[in-house]
Design an enzyme around this catalytic site. Structure first.
Site, mmCIF file in Angstrom:
data_model
loop_
_atom_site.group_PDB
_atom_site.id
_atom_site.type_symbol
_atom_site.label_atom_id
_atom_site.label_comp_id
_atom_site.label_asym_id
_atom_site.label_seq_id
_atom_site.Cartn_x
_atom_site.Cartn_y
_atom_site.Cartn_z
ATOM 1 N N SER A 1 11.576 6.152 8.606
ATOM 2 C CA SER A 1 11.201 5.743 9.966
ATOM 3 C C SER A 1 11.710 4.336 10.233
ATOM 4 O O SER A 1 11.497 3.426 9.438
ATOM 5 C CB SER A 1 9.673 5.780 10.108
ATOM 6 O OG SER A 1 9.286 5.286 11.372
ATOM 7 N N GLU B 1 0.817 -1.204 0.000
ATOM 8 C CA GLU B 1 0.000 0.000 0.000
ATOM 9 C C GLU B 1 0.849 1.252 0.000
ATOM 10 O O GLU B 1 1.922 1.296 0.593
ATOM 11 C CB GLU B 1 -0.906 0.005 1.232
ATOM 12 C CG GLU B 1 -1.960 -1.066 1.096
ATOM 13 C CD GLU B 1 -2.888 -1.148 2.265
ATOM 14 O OE1 GLU B 1 -3.874 -1.876 2.159
ATOM 15 O OE2 GLU B 1 -2.642 -0.498 3.281
ATOM 16 N N GLY C 1 6.763 -2.351 6.370
ATOM 17 C CA GLY C 1 8.129 -2.848 6.348
ATOM 18 C C GLY C 1 9.118 -2.020 7.128
ATOM 19 O O GLY C 1 8.845 -0.878 7.517
ATOM 20 N N GLU C 2 10.267 -2.616 7.385
ATOM 21 C CA GLU C 2 11.352 -1.938 8.084
ATOM 22 C C GLU C 2 12.391 -1.532 7.020
ATOM 23 O O GLU C 2 13.126 -2.377 6.504
ATOM 24 C CB GLU C 2 11.959 -2.894 9.125
ATOM 25 C CG GLU C 2 13.253 -2.418 9.762
ATOM 26 C CD GLU C 2 13.222 -0.966 10.248
ATOM 27 O OE1 GLU C 2 12.387 -0.631 11.098
ATOM 28 O OE2 GLU C 2 14.041 -0.154 9.746
ATOM 29 N N SER D 1 10.865 4.989 15.857
ATOM 30 C CA SER D 1 9.660 4.499 16.524
ATOM 31 C C SER D 1 10.032 4.144 17.959
ATOM 32 O O SER D 1 10.442 3.032 18.242
ATOM 33 C CB SER D 1 9.139 3.255 15.803
ATOM 34 O OG SER D 1 8.628 3.611 14.547
ATOM 35 N N LEU D 2 9.901 5.116 18.846
ATOM 36 C CA LEU D 2 10.370 4.900 20.225
ATOM 37 C C LEU D 2 9.295 4.192 21.056
ATOM 38 O O LEU D 2 9.505 3.092 21.538
ATOM 39 C CB LEU D 2 10.768 6.247 20.850
ATOM 40 C CG LEU D 2 11.487 6.139 22.182
ATOM 41 C CD1 LEU D 2 12.801 5.386 22.059
ATOM 42 C CD2 LEU D 2 11.736 7.529 22.779
ATOM 43 N N HIS D 3 8.191 4.846 21.262
ATOM 44 C CA HIS D 3 6.978 4.244 21.848
ATOM 45 C C HIS D 3 7.061 3.836 23.313
ATOM 46 O O HIS D 3 6.033 3.494 23.907
ATOM 47 C CB HIS D 3 6.495 3.043 21.022
ATOM 48 C CG HIS D 3 6.303 3.337 19.577
ATOM 49 N ND1 HIS D 3 5.687 4.478 19.129
ATOM 50 C CD2 HIS D 3 6.669 2.658 18.463
ATOM 51 C CE1 HIS D 3 5.670 4.475 17.800
ATOM 52 N NE2 HIS D 3 6.268 3.398 17.376
ATOM 53 N N CYS E 1 3.370 8.395 1.652
ATOM 54 C CA CYS E 1 3.872 7.381 2.583
ATOM 55 C C CYS E 1 4.087 6.094 1.796
ATOM 56 O O CYS E 1 3.136 5.536 1.248
ATOM 57 C CB CYS E 1 2.849 7.181 3.699
ATOM 58 S SG CYS E 1 3.288 5.859 4.827
ATOM 59 N N CYS F 1 -1.543 4.857 9.940
ATOM 60 C CA CYS F 1 -0.392 4.038 10.346
ATOM 61 C C CYS F 1 -0.856 2.756 11.019
ATOM 62 O O CYS F 1 -1.734 2.775 11.849
ATOM 63 C CB CYS F 1 0.451 4.756 11.392
ATOM 64 S SG CYS F 1 1.138 6.263 10.835
HETATM 65 N N1 SAH Z 1 8.989 -0.145 10.304
HETATM 66 C C1 SAH Z 1 9.203 1.238 10.436
HETATM 67 C C2 SAH Z 1 8.365 2.076 9.502
HETATM 68 C C3 SAH Z 1 6.956 1.641 9.283
HETATM 69 S S1 SAH Z 1 5.863 1.821 10.636
HETATM 70 C C4 SAH Z 1 8.998 1.670 11.866
HETATM 71 O O1 SAH Z 1 8.535 0.863 12.664
HETATM 72 O O2 SAH Z 1 9.329 2.806 12.186
HETATM 73 C C5 SAH Z 1 5.506 3.573 10.587
HETATM 74 C C6 SAH Z 1 5.055 4.163 11.921
HETATM 75 O O3 SAH Z 1 3.723 3.735 12.221
HETATM 76 C C7 SAH Z 1 5.923 3.722 13.078
HETATM 77 O O4 SAH Z 1 6.210 4.783 13.948
HETATM 78 C C8 SAH Z 1 5.028 2.734 13.760
HETATM 79 O O5 SAH Z 1 5.424 2.568 15.077
HETATM 80 C C9 SAH Z 1 3.671 3.364 13.579
HETATM 81 N N2 SAH Z 1 2.555 2.449 13.817
HETATM 82 C C10 SAH Z 1 2.495 1.141 13.551
HETATM 83 N N3 SAH Z 1 1.296 0.640 13.928
HETATM 84 C C11 SAH Z 1 0.571 1.653 14.434
HETATM 85 C C12 SAH Z 1 -0.752 1.768 14.959
HETATM 86 N N4 SAH Z 1 -1.577 0.723 15.015
HETATM 87 N N5 SAH Z 1 -1.167 2.975 15.372
HETATM 88 C C13 SAH Z 1 -0.353 4.062 15.276
HETATM 89 N N6 SAH Z 1 0.904 4.014 14.790
HETATM 90 C C14 SAH Z 1 1.371 2.825 14.360
HETATM 91 FE FE1 SF4 Z 2 7.485 -3.590 11.283
HETATM 92 FE FE2 SF4 Z 2 7.292 -2.735 13.829
HETATM 93 FE FE3 SF4 Z 2 7.449 -0.943 11.818
HETATM 94 FE FE4 SF4 Z 2 5.227 -2.448 12.144
HETATM 95 S S1 SF4 Z 2 6.021 -0.888 13.547
HETATM 96 S S2 SF4 Z 2 6.269 -2.033 10.195
HETATM 97 S S3 SF4 Z 2 6.109 -4.402 12.869
HETATM 98 S S4 SF4 Z 2 9.013 -2.433 12.453
#
Ligand code: SAH
Ligand code: SF4
Length: 417
Positions: A245, A128, A213-214, A267-269, A141, A387
């Site tokens: 990202s 996508e 994807g990563e 992506s710290l979280h 994106c 996202c």
């Molecule tokens: N794999 C990479 C890039 C793709 S994910 C990464 O993890 O950074 C892109 C962003 O969407 C990341 O910050 C990820 O943490 C966030 N994301 C993934 N699932 C989500 C969700 N259900 N709600 C909000 N953000 C989400």
């Molecule tokens: Fe992959 Fe994690 Fe990024 Fe989702 S948030 S695309 S599982 S690295």
């Protein structure tokens, strides 16, 4: 089957097996999209173009493909007809095939793209690409892999098995296709539906590698694609307007700055390793302290080129006031932006989005510490384009449409297949 990850990236095998010379659907020709100039010249030499013409022909092709958005060799009017025919029979510059196009009420667009199968393990692979228009700018994106090998527990993509890395051509192809559909080429007419499109001359002003994807597990192809995206004689998207990202593939972070020169988002979280180990399991390999060290040393980092830290707001999990304070403490000294992302739910997700008041409390602490932390509004929720909702959500939508035997819901204005 889930492919195990490693420092070098889990996709070495896939990278070799699915090189940039992907065979495109419809004719079995080789795609020139995603190749650098030297590779294009080598392809031209292989069909007998004389050595002394190679440079000139490569410049012509580059300009047609990336400057003018030509979708076929036939459109390349300053190339002799006989050569155009020869090119058409040997190569392709076709875009990925659009399986569906959805346009949300606010103008967010989501394209579901079908890619050529590479064998039994990806019979009908889909990815996508999402376009988010705002006043005066538009962000595309894009995806870097089909699925993801990582298993972040709040991310829908993470629940799906990885199929394969995208080729550089498939990554660049998403940009070409979006520019086609948005009429974002010089002199192109404004497409229908046009609602929500920015007033800026360019419809795509920014690119984020935040789709499926990563990206740092597909480093070489992502780098090749971003080199093309940033090329001043073609797509011309400034590297400062490209954001990659990552979940935190520490060994690849320095290279990203040095070799790609793009903006970085992390992506710290979570602010504690115990929690981040669960939410973003790659943390077990590269814990927070190591990740932040890599950020401090990110090439080109400055107050004008800050790292974005993404923080998804999960109710009762990572959204306390104490965690907000710890976030601010952790990031002290790093030129940073903080993006608070309301969690986008998906079917069966084990989390809920934080309450709005809690997000505001969290944001206030972050703001008081001097970060203009925009709370990223969940654009495109109505077409499952936000996202973490990518891929199967749209399949579910399509399935339910089929089941209900209806054309399209009110907030989806068109389907192309
Ligand atoms: N794999 C990479 C890039 C793709 S994910 C990464 O993890 O950074 C892109 C962003 O969407 C990341 O910050 C990820 O943490 C966030 N994301 C993934 N699932 C989500 C969700 N259900 N709600 C909000 N953000 C989400
Ligand atoms: Fe992959 Fe994690 Fe990024 Fe989702 S948030 S695309 S599982 S690295």
């Amino acid at each position: 089957m889930r492919v195990e990850s490693s420092d070098a990236g889990p996709m070495v095998e896939a990278r070799d097996a699915f090189s940039q010379e992907a065979v495109m659907p419809g004719g079995g020709s080789l795609s020139l999209v995603g190749l650098d100039r030297a590779q294009i010249a080598a392809r031209l030499a292989s069909i007998g173009i004389p050595e002394k013409q190679l440079r000139m022909r490569t410049v012509q092709l580059w300009s047609w493909i990336y400057g003018h958005g030509a979708g076929s060799f036939d459109a390349m009017t300053n190339i002799a007809k006989s050569l155009r025919t020869e090119l058409e029979s040997r190569f392709t510059i076709a875009r990925p095939k659009i399986d569906s196009e959805q346009v949300s009420s606010a103008g967010t667009r989501k394209w579901l793209l079908r890619l050529p199968s590479s064998g039994d393990r990806d019979k009908a692979p889909e990815i996508e690409t999402v376009y988010i228009p705002e006043a005066g700018r538009g962000t595309l994106c894009i995806s870097s892999q089909i699925g993801c090998t990582l298993t972040c527990t709040f991310c829908h993509t993470g629940t799906q098995r990885l199929v394969r890395n995208l080729t550089a051509g498939e990554i660049v192809g998403q940009i070409l296709l979006a520019r086609d559909r948005l009429g974002d080429w010089p002199g192109a007419p404004v497409p229908e539906p046009s609602h929500g499109l920015p007033t800026s001359e360019r419809k795509i002003t920014n690119i984020v590698l935040m789709g499926m994807g990563e990206p740092l597990y597909n480093f070489e192809n992502v780098k090749a694609a971003m080199d093309i995206a940033a090329d001043g004689e073609g797509l011309s998207v400034s590297r400062r307007r490209i954001t990659l990202s990552t979940s935190g593939v520490v060994p690849a972070i320095e290279r990203t700055g040095a070799e790609m020169g793009v903006m970085l988002a992390i992506s710290l979280h979570a602010v504690r390793d115990e929690l981040r180990d669960v939410l973003v399991p790659i943390n077990r390999k590269y814990p927070i302290a190591e990740l932040l060290d890599a950020c401090r040393n990110y090439p080109g980092l400055s107050n004008a080129r800050r790292i974005t830290f993404e923080y998804v707001m999960l109710k009762g999990v990572n959204d306390s006031v104490a965690e907000a304070k710890e976030l601010v403490r952790l990031l002290a000294g790093i030129p940073a932006k903080i993006n608070l992302i309301p969690f986008n739910p998906w079917p069966g997700a084990p989390y809920e989005c934080s309450d709005w008041e809690q997000i505001e409390r969290f944001a206030e602490i972050v703001n008081r510490a001097g970060y203009a932390s925009p709370i990223r509004t969940p654009r495109g929720r109505d077409i499952m384009a936000a996202c973490g909702q990518l891929r199967s959500a749209s399949e579910k939508l399509k399935a339910s449409l089929r089941e209900a035997n209806v054309a399209l819901p009110a907030n989806v204005s068109g389907t192309v297949s």
